[in-house]
Write an enzyme that holds these catalytic residues in place. Structure first.
Site, short mmCIF file in Angstrom:
data_model
loop_
_atom_site.label_atom_id
_atom_site.label_comp_id
_atom_site.label_asym_id
_atom_site.label_seq_id
_atom_site.Cartn_x
_atom_site.Cartn_y
_atom_site.Cartn_z
N HIS A 37 3.50 1.23 9.24
CA HIS A 37 3.68 2.44 8.45
C HIS A 37 3.71 3.69 9.34
CE1 HIS A 37 3.27 -0.12 5.03
NE2 HIS A 37 1.97 -0.31 5.20
N ASP A 83 6.05 -6.02 3.05
CA ASP A 83 4.70 -5.60 2.68
C ASP A 83 4.26 -6.17 1.33
OD1 ASP A 83 2.29 -4.29 2.42
OD2 ASP A 83 3.04 -2.34 3.02
#
Length: 458
Positions: free
Chosen positions: A272, A323
């Site tokens: 991220h 994810d």
């Protein structure tokens, strides 16, 4: 031995026509012959590119895709932290058989969309009460089993998760995740490493949940004392609250601390990294560390948008992951990433570096090479003798592709196609999926549907 004759194949030197690839019984490439006229090969009327690398996955979260989108109209903002509460409830519910069934369905779907490798960021380690299983890697073993059944290659990343936040004890909702100290994590890591030996397509990596999830001094110890020849994955700087809490606890931002305390290299994969200063962005790029971007999940959670242009300008490398699996199409991940940059910069060349002006090819190349490093594969050649034949193949008779020139083919695939245009995905020289989905689709799907109905979460 088996031979395939592809109408088109994307190589490190660009698109080549009528490429014959021969593989041995293990699915390893033994020869590559361009402009072949061979009559003794299976003709594949499609355009093949290397299989995509899914550099960040939480398999169990696939079971809650679409379930966190109901908002009750209270006026209280729904954000990452409220979503996390819902995710914890699911994590506390699944047993090992259910965990494996969910992962098996997910991995079959990943293959259908073109992923041939997955880095599984795995932190559901213990039983529902938080007690250790006799096999410390029981749940990790189930992930390896799921990967083996479907044919996707897996990098198992057993995650060190110790704290409930900066300086805070873990919560009851995190009880299945916790390794109390570095010795406990080392035992988990070794058990997980042993679990990967059950499947030739599995390997191991190191993982820290986040700066908030492990005491900083122990992050240093893992970085210095654990194996140096495997990838190191960590969530970092995903949320603004995480930045604020880090400043209060360490008097430094998470990435700032990492740059000052960890000797990062291209074996590091920062997941991220949404909220970085310019200095952190440039500093990260200069270390050679990779960023793993998960655009569909980051958009779904409202994380923010990574400063891609500055990072790339200083040589930063990135990969993609799914994810929470709210999206599973690698082309969609690339498009969301690119379009987010275009919307904030008001420019159309975010997938671009001097000398590389083909946006689609740039996205494929970046996701492939950095993604492979996330799996401990430093091969930069698209298809190479001695390596597995892993590919996603697009139907050459698809109207858009049938009339597209080679110089426009990569970008047409990235920006103009979707999963229904696939002929199939190949793993280890065999068709793992075809137009109807995974070759074991119906068996896998039956178990999955029964599992989800028994969970009563949907």
């Amino acid at each position: 031995m088996k031979s395939f004759l592809f109408k088109g194949l994307l190589t490190s030197e660009g698109w080549k026509n009528n490429v014959k690839i021969q593989v041995n019984n293990k699915g390893l490439i033994t020869s590559i012959d361009c402009e072949s006229q061979s009559k003794y090969a299976e003709f594949v009327n499609g355009f093949a590119i290397p299989g995509f690398q899914n550099a960040h996955s939480h398999a169990f979260q696939y079971a809650m895709a679409g379930l966190a989108e109901r908002h009750e109209g209270t006026g209280i903002p729904d954000d990452f932290w409220s979503w996390r509460d819902a995710m914890y409830k699911l994590a506390l519910t699944v047993n090992p058989d259910q965990f494996e069934a969910i992962a098996t369905m997910l991995y079959a779907e990943m293959l259908r969309h073109g992923y041939t490798n997955v880095a599984e960021f795995h932190y559901v380690h213990h039983d529902k009460n938080g007690a250790l299983y006799n096999n410390l890697a029981e749940m990790g073993s189930r992930l390896v089993s799921a990967a083996k059944k479907t044919g996707i290659k897996i990098t198992l990343i057993p995650i060190f998760y110790q704290k409930g936040g900066f300086g805070k004890p873990p919560t009851d909702g995190q009880r299945r995740f916790i390794s109390s100290d570095i010795d406990a994590y080392h035992k988990l890591y070794k058990s997980s490493e042993n679990a990967t030996k059950a499947y030739s397509g599995a390997n191991i990596a190191i993982g820290i949940h986040s700066m908030r999830g492990v005491e900083p001094e122990l992050i240093k110890k893992v970085a210095s004392e654990f194996p140096k020849d495997v990838p190191f994955h960590i969530h970092i700087a995903e949320q603004l609250k995480e930045i604020e809490d880090s400043l209060a606890y360490l008097n430094q931002r998470p990435l700032e601390w990492m740059l000052d305390n960890i000797n990062m290299s291209d074996r590091y994969h920062l997941v991220h990294a949404t909220h970085l200063t310019n200095e952190e962005t440039i500093g990260t790029a200069k270390t050679g560390a990779n960023v793993v971007l998960c655009p569909s999940t980051e958009g779904n959670l409202g994380d923010g948008i990574f400063h891609l242009d500055l990072y790339q300008h200083h040589g930063g490398q990135w990969s993609i992951g799914t994810d929470s699996h709210i999206g599973l199409n690698p082309l969609e991940e690339l498009r969301i990433l690119d379009y987010g940059q275009r919307l904030t910069s008001h420019k159309r060349n975010s997938f671009y570096l001097p000398g590389q002006g083909d946006s689609g090819l740039f996205g494929i190349d970046m996701a492939l090479k950095s993604g492979r490093k996330a799996m401990n594969n430093f091969n930069e050649t698209y298809f190479k003798i001695g390596e597995p034949l892993d590919a996603v193949v697009y139907d050459a008779d698809t109207p858009l592709l049938a009339c597209t020139s080679p110089e426009n083919l990569s970008s047409t695939i990235v920006y103009g196609t979707d999963a229904h245009m696939h002929l199939g995905t190949m793993a280890d020289g065999k068709w793992a999926t075809n137009r109807n989905g995974h070759i074991l689709k119906y068996d896998i799907q039956e178990v999955f549907v029964k599992t989800i109905r028994n969970l009563k979460t949907r």
